[in-house]
Write a protein that holds these residues in place. Structure first.
Motif, PDB file in Angstrom:
ATOM      1  N   GLU A   4       0.828  -1.204   0.000  1.00 43.10           N
ATOM      2  CA  GLU A   4       0.000   0.000   0.000  1.00 43.10           C
ATOM      3  C   GLU A   4       0.866   1.260   0.000  1.00 43.10           C
ATOM      4  OE1 GLU A   4      -2.705  -0.353   3.332  1.00 43.10           O
ATOM      5  OE2 GLU A   4      -2.891  -2.505   2.942  1.00 43.10           O
ATOM      6  N   ASN A   5       1.985   1.211   0.688  1.00 44.36           N
ATOM      7  CA  ASN A   5       2.930   2.328   0.715  1.00 44.36           C
ATOM      8  C   ASN A   5       4.286   1.786   0.283  1.00 44.36           C
ATOM      9  OD1 ASN A   5       4.751   4.361   1.270  1.00 44.36           O
ATOM     10  ND2 ASN A   5       4.062   4.729   3.373  1.00 44.36           N
ATOM     11  N   ASP A   6       4.652   2.019  -0.968  1.00 44.73           N
ATOM     12  CA  ASP A   6       5.961   1.567  -1.466  1.00 44.73           C
ATOM     13  C   ASP A   6       6.889   2.748  -1.743  1.00 44.73           C
ATOM     14  OD1 ASP A   6       4.798   2.681  -3.714  1.00 44.73           O
ATOM     15  OD2 ASP A   6       5.232   0.978  -5.035  1.00 44.73           O
ATOM     16  N   ARG A   7       6.573   3.886  -1.107  1.00 44.57           N
ATOM     17  CA  ARG A   7       7.336   5.114  -1.329  1.00 44.57           C
ATOM     18  C   ARG A   7       8.837   4.922  -1.064  1.00 44.57           C
ATOM     19  NH1 ARG A   7       4.223   7.828   1.828  1.00 44.57           N
ATOM     20  NH2 ARG A   7       2.795   8.683   0.273  1.00 44.57           N
ATOM     21  N   PHE A   8       9.152   4.215   0.010  1.00 44.05           N
ATOM     22  CA  PHE A   8      10.550   3.966   0.381  1.00 44.05           C
ATOM     23  C   PHE A   8      11.270   3.160  -0.700  1.00 44.05           C
ATOM     24  CE2 PHE A   8      13.312   0.733   2.529  1.00 44.05           C
ATOM     25  CZ  PHE A   8      14.367   1.564   2.874  1.00 44.05           C
ATOM     26  N   LEU A   9      10.655   2.087  -1.167  1.00 46.53           N
ATOM     27  CA  LEU A   9      11.289   1.243  -2.185  1.00 46.53           C
ATOM     28  C   LEU A   9      11.429   1.995  -3.503  1.00 46.53           C
ATOM     29  CD1 LEU A   9       9.516  -2.170  -1.511  1.00 46.53           C
ATOM     30  CD2 LEU A   9      11.761  -1.416  -0.708  1.00 46.53           C
ATOM     31  N   VAL A  17       8.279   9.796  -6.652  1.00 48.17           N
ATOM     32  CA  VAL A  17       7.426   9.648  -5.466  1.00 48.17           C
ATOM     33  C   VAL A  17       6.687  10.963  -5.248  1.00 48.17           C
ATOM     34  CG1 VAL A  17       8.817   7.893  -4.297  1.00 48.17           C
ATOM     35  CG2 VAL A  17       9.363  10.309  -3.965  1.00 48.17           C
ATOM     36  N   ASP A  18       5.628  10.924  -4.443  1.00 45.60           N
ATOM     37  CA  ASP A  18       4.869  12.145  -4.183  1.00 45.60           C
ATOM     38  C   ASP A  18       5.502  13.005  -3.107  1.00 45.60           C
ATOM     39  OD1 ASP A  18       4.314  10.164  -2.303  1.00 45.60           O
ATOM     40  OD2 ASP A  18       2.293  10.904  -1.900  1.00 45.60           O
ATOM     41  N   ARG A  19       6.256  12.382  -2.214  1.00 46.05           N
ATOM     42  CA  ARG A  19       7.008  13.110  -1.195  1.00 46.05           C
ATOM     43  C   ARG A  19       8.185  12.244  -0.776  1.00 46.05           C
ATOM     44  NH1 ARG A  19       6.490  10.732   3.625  1.00 46.05           N
ATOM     45  NH2 ARG A  19       4.541   9.673   4.189  1.00 46.05           N
ATOM     46  N   THR A  20       9.124  12.846  -0.068  1.00 50.90           N
ATOM     47  CA  THR A  20      10.307  12.116   0.377  1.00 50.90           C
ATOM     48  C   THR A  20       9.936  11.138   1.487  1.00 50.90           C
ATOM     49  OG1 THR A  20      11.652  14.069  -0.125  1.00 50.90           O
ATOM     50  CG2 THR A  20      12.643  12.375   1.286  1.00 50.90           C
ATOM     51  N   PRO A  21      10.227   9.850   1.335  1.00 46.21           N
ATOM     52  CA  PRO A  21       9.937   8.901   2.410  1.00 46.21           C
ATOM     53  C   PRO A  21      10.860   9.135   3.600  1.00 46.21           C
ATOM     54  CG  PRO A  21      11.157   7.818   0.665  1.00 46.21           C
ATOM     55  CD  PRO A  21      10.837   9.201   0.168  1.00 46.21           C
ATOM     56  N   VAL A  22      10.377   8.732   4.776  1.00 46.20           N
ATOM     57  CA  VAL A  22      11.140   8.971   5.999  1.00 46.20           C
ATOM     58  C   VAL A  22      11.035   7.774   6.931  1.00 46.20           C
ATOM     59  CG1 VAL A  22       9.172  10.247   7.008  1.00 46.20           C
ATOM     60  CG2 VAL A  22      11.461  10.532   7.977  1.00 46.20           C
ATOM     61  N   TRP A  23      12.173   7.370   7.502  1.00 45.76           N
ATOM     62  CA  TRP A  23      12.217   6.464   8.639  1.00 45.76           C
ATOM     63  C   TRP A  23      13.426   6.871   9.456  1.00 45.76           C
ATOM     64  CZ3 TRP A  23      16.018   2.590   9.657  1.00 45.76           C
ATOM     65  CH2 TRP A  23      16.958   2.388   8.640  1.00 45.76           C
ATOM     66  N   MET A  24      13.645   6.249  10.610  1.00 42.84           N
ATOM     67  CA  MET A  24      14.741   6.655  11.493  1.00 42.84           C
ATOM     68  C   MET A  24      15.551   5.438  11.921  1.00 42.84           C
ATOM     69  SD  MET A  24      12.779   9.319  14.045  1.00 42.84           S
ATOM     70  CE  MET A  24      11.321   8.274  14.245  1.00 42.84           C
ATOM     71  N   MET A  25      16.863   5.547  11.797  1.00 45.22           N
ATOM     72  CA  MET A  25      17.710   4.503  12.359  1.00 45.22           C
ATOM     73  C   MET A  25      17.491   4.442  13.874  1.00 45.22           C
ATOM     74  SD  MET A  25      21.242   4.549  10.164  1.00 45.22           S
ATOM     75  CE  MET A  25      21.451   6.310   9.901  1.00 45.22           C
ATOM     76  N   ARG A  26      17.378   3.198  14.398  1.00 48.01           N
ATOM     77  CA  ARG A  26      17.020   2.910  15.792  1.00 48.01           C
ATOM     78  C   ARG A  26      15.643   3.477  16.143  1.00 48.01           C
ATOM     79  NH1 ARG A  26      22.400   4.825  18.518  1.00 48.01           N
ATOM     80  NH2 ARG A  26      23.877   3.204  17.891  1.00 48.01           N
ATOM     81  N   GLN A  27      14.717   3.468  15.190  1.00 48.90           N
ATOM     82  CA  GLN A  27      13.407   4.073  15.462  1.00 48.90           C
ATOM     83  C   GLN A  27      12.640   3.325  16.548  1.00 48.90           C
ATOM     84  OE1 GLN A  27      11.944   4.113  11.430  1.00 48.90           O
ATOM     85  NE2 GLN A  27      10.865   2.175  11.621  1.00 48.90           N
ATOM     86  N   ALA A  28      12.921   2.051  16.759  1.00 49.83           N
ATOM     87  CA  ALA A  28      12.394   1.314  17.910  1.00 49.83           C
ATOM     88  C   ALA A  28      13.500   1.270  18.955  1.00 49.83           C
ATOM     89  CB  ALA A  28      11.990  -0.101  17.507  1.00 49.83           C
ATOM     90  N   PRO A  62       7.065   2.313  16.673  1.00 54.54           N
ATOM     91  CA  PRO A  62       7.240   3.639  16.046  1.00 54.54           C
ATOM     92  C   PRO A  62       6.356   3.849  14.827  1.00 54.54           C
ATOM     93  CG  PRO A  62       9.109   2.208  15.574  1.00 54.54           C
ATOM     94  CD  PRO A  62       8.285   1.506  16.602  1.00 54.54           C
ATOM     95  N   LEU A  63       5.947   2.765  14.169  1.00 50.94           N
ATOM     96  CA  LEU A  63       5.046   2.913  13.025  1.00 50.94           C
ATOM     97  C   LEU A  63       3.683   3.415  13.480  1.00 50.94           C
ATOM     98  CD1 LEU A  63       5.816  -0.436  11.149  1.00 50.94           C
ATOM     99  CD2 LEU A  63       7.038   1.744  11.017  1.00 50.94           C
ATOM    100  N   GLU A  64       3.206   2.874  14.584  1.00 52.71           N
ATOM    101  CA  GLU A  64       1.916   3.313  15.117  1.00 52.71           C
ATOM    102  C   GLU A  64       1.982   4.748  15.613  1.00 52.71           C
ATOM    103  OE1 GLU A  64      -0.539   1.407  14.564  1.00 52.71           O
ATOM    104  OE2 GLU A  64       0.738  -0.254  13.912  1.00 52.71           O
ATOM    105  N   ARG A  65       3.116   5.128  16.169  1.00 52.15           N
ATOM    106  CA  ARG A  65       3.252   6.473  16.742  1.00 52.15           C
ATOM    107  C   ARG A  65       3.448   7.535  15.659  1.00 52.15           C
ATOM    108  NH1 ARG A  65       5.057   9.298  21.622  1.00 52.15           N
ATOM    109  NH2 ARG A  65       5.049   7.424  22.924  1.00 52.15           N
ATOM    110  N   TYR A  66       4.262   7.234  14.618  1.00 55.16           N
ATOM    111  CA  TYR A  66       4.696   8.260  13.678  1.00 55.16           C
ATOM    112  C   TYR A  66       4.185   8.090  12.251  1.00 55.16           C
ATOM    113  CZ  TYR A  66       8.109   9.087  17.400  1.00 55.16           C
ATOM    114  OH  TYR A  66       8.710   9.324  18.613  1.00 55.16           O
ATOM    115  N   GLY A  67       3.696   6.918  11.875  1.00 61.71           N
ATOM    116  CA  GLY A  67       3.296   6.717  10.488  1.00 61.71           C
ATOM    117  C   GLY A  67       4.460   6.800   9.523  1.00 61.71           C
ATOM    118  N   LEU A  68       5.537   6.106   9.818  1.00 62.54           N
ATOM    119  CA  LEU A  68       6.737   6.130   8.994  1.00 62.54           C
ATOM    120  C   LEU A  68       6.527   5.349   7.696  1.00 62.54           C
ATOM    121  CD1 LEU A  68       9.058   5.483  12.026  1.00 62.54           C
ATOM    122  CD2 LEU A  68       9.018   7.619  10.719  1.00 62.54           C
ATOM    123  N   ASP A  69       7.499   5.466   6.790  1.00 65.46           N
ATOM    124  CA  ASP A  69       7.383   4.835   5.471  1.00 65.46           C
ATOM    125  C   ASP A  69       8.072   3.484   5.377  1.00 65.46           C
ATOM    126  OD1 ASP A  69       5.884   6.868   3.929  1.00 65.46           O
ATOM    127  OD2 ASP A  69       7.594   8.136   4.467  1.00 65.46           O
TER     128      ASP A  69
END
Length: 351
Positions: A4-9, A17-28, A62-69
Motif C-alpha cells: 500500500e505504501n511503497d514510497r521507500f522502495l 514519489v509524491d514526497r520524500t519517504p522517511v524512517w529513522m535509524m534505531r526508530q524502535a 514507532p510505526l503506530e506512533r509516527y506513520g513512517l514509510d
C-alpha cells in the motif's frame, strides 16, 4: 507483494514519489516509553532480541506512533558473531562484551559460518512474524553489521574501544584479519539472503566503524568485504534494494557506489547536495540529519529538515533519515516534529 505504501522502495530505485519517504535509524528504542515497557517484559536486551513476538511488538511501535514509510527489523548487529560462539553478553552502562575475543589466527580458523535457519532461526522467525503483522502496509528492512564492524567487536572483545587490538592485527598479521573478514562476508551474505527469503523487502549493511580506517585500509578491510556481500545479494535476489552505510565514510562515496548497491546512507558530516553531485544517478541517498537536532525546539527541527531537503534538491532518490541512530534522550514529540516537517515540506521537491 503489492504494498500500500511503497514510497521507500521507489525512492531507493530512484523512481518518482509524491514526497520524500522517511524512517529513522534505531526508530524502535529506549527513547520510546512503550519500548521500555516491552523490554522490561522481556527481562533483558538479548532476551528481547531472541523473542520473535516481542521483536515484532517493538518493531511496530514507532510505526503506530509516527506513520513512517518503512519498518526495520528489531535485532542487534552482533547476532552473527554471537552465533559463532564468542559468548556475547551485555553489561549495563558498558554495552556488548564477548567472553572469547579473537586474538590469533588459530581462533579465527576454528570459527564456523552459522546457518541462518538454525543458529539464527530466532531472527528469521522475527522477520516472518513482522512481515505477517505488517501485511501489505509497508516495506520491511532487514539488516546486518558489516564484516569490518563485526570484526572490531570480535577482536577487541567489546565496543567503545580505541581499535588498537584489531589495527595491530590488520597491520601485523593482515592475513589473519583477511581470513576473519572472508568468513564474516560469507556469513552476512547468507544471513541477509535468509532475511529476504523470510520477508524483508530491502537490506541494509551498517558499517559503524569503517570511518576509523585510513583510506587504503578502508578499501581493503571494510569496503571489499561489503562489495562481496552486495555481489552475492545481487546475484541471488537482484530486485531487492541494498543500502550501504559507513559512519564517517563521506570520502568514500564514489567507491561505495561502485559496489553495485542501490543506495548509500550518509551521516551528518557529508553534505547531501555535494554527495548527490558526486554519485550522480548511480545510487539513491539516505540521510542525514544530525540526531542531536531532535533535542532542539520543534521549530528549529523544522528549519533543519528544510535545509536538508533543500540540500538534496528536487527529484527522486532521497530517503530522509537521521545521520545515525536516534538518541536515547530524544523526546518522542520531537521525532514526530521531524516526521511531520518532512511530510509537509518535501512534496514541493517532487512536483
Amino acid at each position: 507483494m503489492h504494498l500500500e505504501n511503497d514510497r521507500f522502495l521507489r525512492a531507493l530505485r530512484r523512481q518518482p514519489v509524491d514526497r520524500t519517504p522517511v524512517w529513522m535509524m534505531r526508530q524502535a528504542g529506549r527513547y520510546l516509553p512503550e519500548y521500555r515497557t516491552t523490554r522490561a517484559k522481556a527481562g533483558d536486551f538479548l532476551s528481547l532480541c531472541r523473542n520473535p513476538e516481542l521483536c515484532c511488538e517493538v518493531t511496530l511501535q514507532p510505526l503506530e506512533r509516527y506513520g513512517l514509510d518503512a519498518a526495520i527489523l528489531f535485532s542487534d548487529i552482533l547476532t552473527v558473531p554471537d552465533a559463532m560462539g564468542l559468548g556475547l553478553h551485555f553489561v549495563e552502562g558498558e554495552g556488548p562484551v564477548f567472553e572469547h575475543p579473537l586474538r590469533d589466527a588459530h581462533a579465527i580458523e576454528a570459527l564456523g559460518v552459522p546457518d541462518p535457519e538454525t543458529e539464527l532461526r530466532y531472527v528469521m522467525d522475527a522477520v516472518r512474524t513482522i512481515r505477517s503483522a505488517l501485511g501489505s502496509r509497508l516495506p520491511l528492512i532487514g539488516f546486518s553489521g558489516s564484516p569490518w564492524t563485526l570484526a572490531t567487536y570480535m577482536v577487541e572483545g567489546a565496543g567503545g574501544t580505541d581499535f588498537l587490538t584489531i589495527k595491530r592485527m590488520a597491520y601485523d598479521t593482515p592475513e589473519a584479519l583477511d581470513s576473519l573478514l572472508a568468513k564474516l562476508a560469507a556469513a552476512v551474505s547468507l544471513y541477509l539472503e535468509a532475511q529476504q527469503r523470510a520477508g524483508a523487502d530491502a537490506l541494509m549493511i551498517f558499517d559503524t566503524w569503517g570511518g576509523v580506517l585510513s583510506p587504503a585500509d578502508y578499501l581493503r578491510f571494510s569496503l571489499e568485504p561489503m562489495a562481496r556481500i552486495v555481489e552475492h545479494l545481487k546475484r541471488v535476489t537482484p530486485d531487492t534494494p541494498v543500502i550501504l552505510f559507513t559512519k564517517n565514510g563521506g570520502q568514500h562515496l564514489e567507491a561505495m557506489a561502485e559496489t553495485g548497491c542501490d543506495a548509500l546512507g550518509l551521516d551528518w558530516t557529508t553534505d547531501l547536495g555535494a554527495a548527490r553531485a558526486r554519485v550522480g544517478e548511480r545510487v539513491a541517498l539516505q540521510g542525514n540529519l544530525d540526531p542531536a537536532w531532535l533535542l532542539a525546539d520543534p521549530a528549529r527541527i523544522e528549519t533543519a529538515v528544510a535545509r536538508a531537503l533543500a540540500s538534496y534538491g528536487k527529484g527522486p532518490g532521497h530517503v530522509f533519515n537521521l545521520g545515525h541512530g536516534i538518541l536515547q534522550q530524544t523526546p518522542p514529540e520531537h521525532a514526530a516534529a521531524m516526521v511531520e516537517a518532512v511530510r509537509a515540506l518535501s512534496p514541493a521537491y517532487h512536483a
